[in-house]
Scaffold this active site. Structure first.
Site, PDB file in Angstrom:
ATOM      1  N   CYS A   6       0.039 -12.629 -12.289  1.00 50.33           N
ATOM      2  CA  CYS A   6       0.510 -12.811 -10.920  1.00 50.33           C
ATOM      3  C   CYS A   6       0.334 -11.522 -10.113  1.00 50.33           C
ATOM      4  O   CYS A   6      -0.785 -11.136  -9.823  1.00 50.33           O
ATOM      5  CB  CYS A   6       1.954 -13.302 -10.922  1.00 50.33           C
ATOM      6  N   HIS A   7       1.427 -10.834  -9.730  1.00 45.59           N
ATOM      7  CA  HIS A   7       1.303  -9.543  -9.051  1.00 45.59           C
ATOM      8  C   HIS A   7       1.229  -8.385 -10.038  1.00 45.59           C
ATOM      9  O   HIS A   7       1.021  -7.238  -9.628  1.00 45.59           O
ATOM     10  CB  HIS A   7       2.475  -9.323  -8.089  1.00 45.59           C
ATOM     11  N   GLU A  56      -0.568 -15.645  -1.245  1.00 40.45           N
ATOM     12  CA  GLU A  56       0.292 -14.728  -0.491  1.00 40.45           C
ATOM     13  C   GLU A  56       0.615 -15.300   0.887  1.00 40.45           C
ATOM     14  O   GLU A  56       1.749 -15.208   1.376  1.00 40.45           O
ATOM     15  CB  GLU A  56      -0.380 -13.357  -0.359  1.00 40.45           C
TER      16      GLU A  56
END
Length: 220
Positions: A126-127, A157
């Site tokens: 993910c991030h 996002e």
């Protein structure tokens, strides 16, 4: 015994929104479950040490509850306190907080680079791949340069309304470092393995990313 490290953000503020953030619990809990079920030892590390902030906690999720009951979140070490030679892999869990502190933690980057250069696996979901944006190997090259990767997409996002809140767009930053970013449809599972680099796109990819790490380790 195979040992795997899960890295967590220590950043708790979602930009100037007044909202809180942290590590996304499922993105640590699901890999932890896969690794422990595979017979691996699992340790945690965080940017600032101590108790990292939680985000996305689902109190009804049995895997998350088992994870929180089993690990010592109050006393996580920093990267500088750990020895890369102790670990076969490191997985960077996501959560929006990572976008602020993962890229600039030189000790965490050095630890991951050392794990990779001694034949270990570097993974992120993910991030979490924000940790890879400034991660260089000893020859000065970026780890992601020329590698196929997944990570939270620009479209995702935008879908969560945080394009103008995060300090940078993850997919763009990875591409700028030479990575070949592969976006799948929003919030669908996507895990990409390129050698000993394993990356997942979003929370839906946490379990599959961990399973891919297990596969790479067992094939080594």
């Amino acid at each position: 015994m195979t040992r795997v490290l899960i890295a967590l953000t220590s950043h708790s503020e979602l930009g100037d929104t007044g909202r809180s953030t942290g590590f996304y619990v499922s993105e640590a809990a699901e890999p932890w479950a896969v690794f422990t079920d595979s017979g691996f030892d699992v340790d945690l590390v965080s940017v600032a040490g101590g108790r990292p902030p939680l985000d996305g906690l689902n109190a009804d999720d049995p895997i998350q509850q088992k994870f929180l009951a089993a690990v010592d979140l109050d006393h996580t070490p920093t990267a500088g306190e750990l020895d890369a030679s102790s670990y076969d892999a490191i997985l960077f869990a996501g959560g929006h907080g990572t976008m602020w502190d993962f890229p600039n933690d030189e000790a965490l980057a050095s630890l991951a680079a050392a794990i990779y250069e001694r034949g270990g696996v570097v993974a992120a979901v993910c991030h979490g791949p924000s940790a890879l944006v400034n991660l260089k190997l000893t020859d000065g090259s970026y780890l992601v340069d020329g590698k196929n990767v997944a990570g939270f997409t620009n479209a995702e996002e935008e879908a969560v309304g945080l394009t103008d809140v995060v300090p940078f767009l993850l997919a763009d930053a990875l591409t700028a470092r030479g990575a070949i970013h592969h976006p799948a449809a929003n919030f669908t599972p996507q895990t990409i393995t390129d050698g000993r680099l394993v990356t997942g796109q979003n929370p839906q990819s946490a379990e599959s990313t961990a399973r891919a790490v297990v596969e790479v380790i067992r094939q080594a």
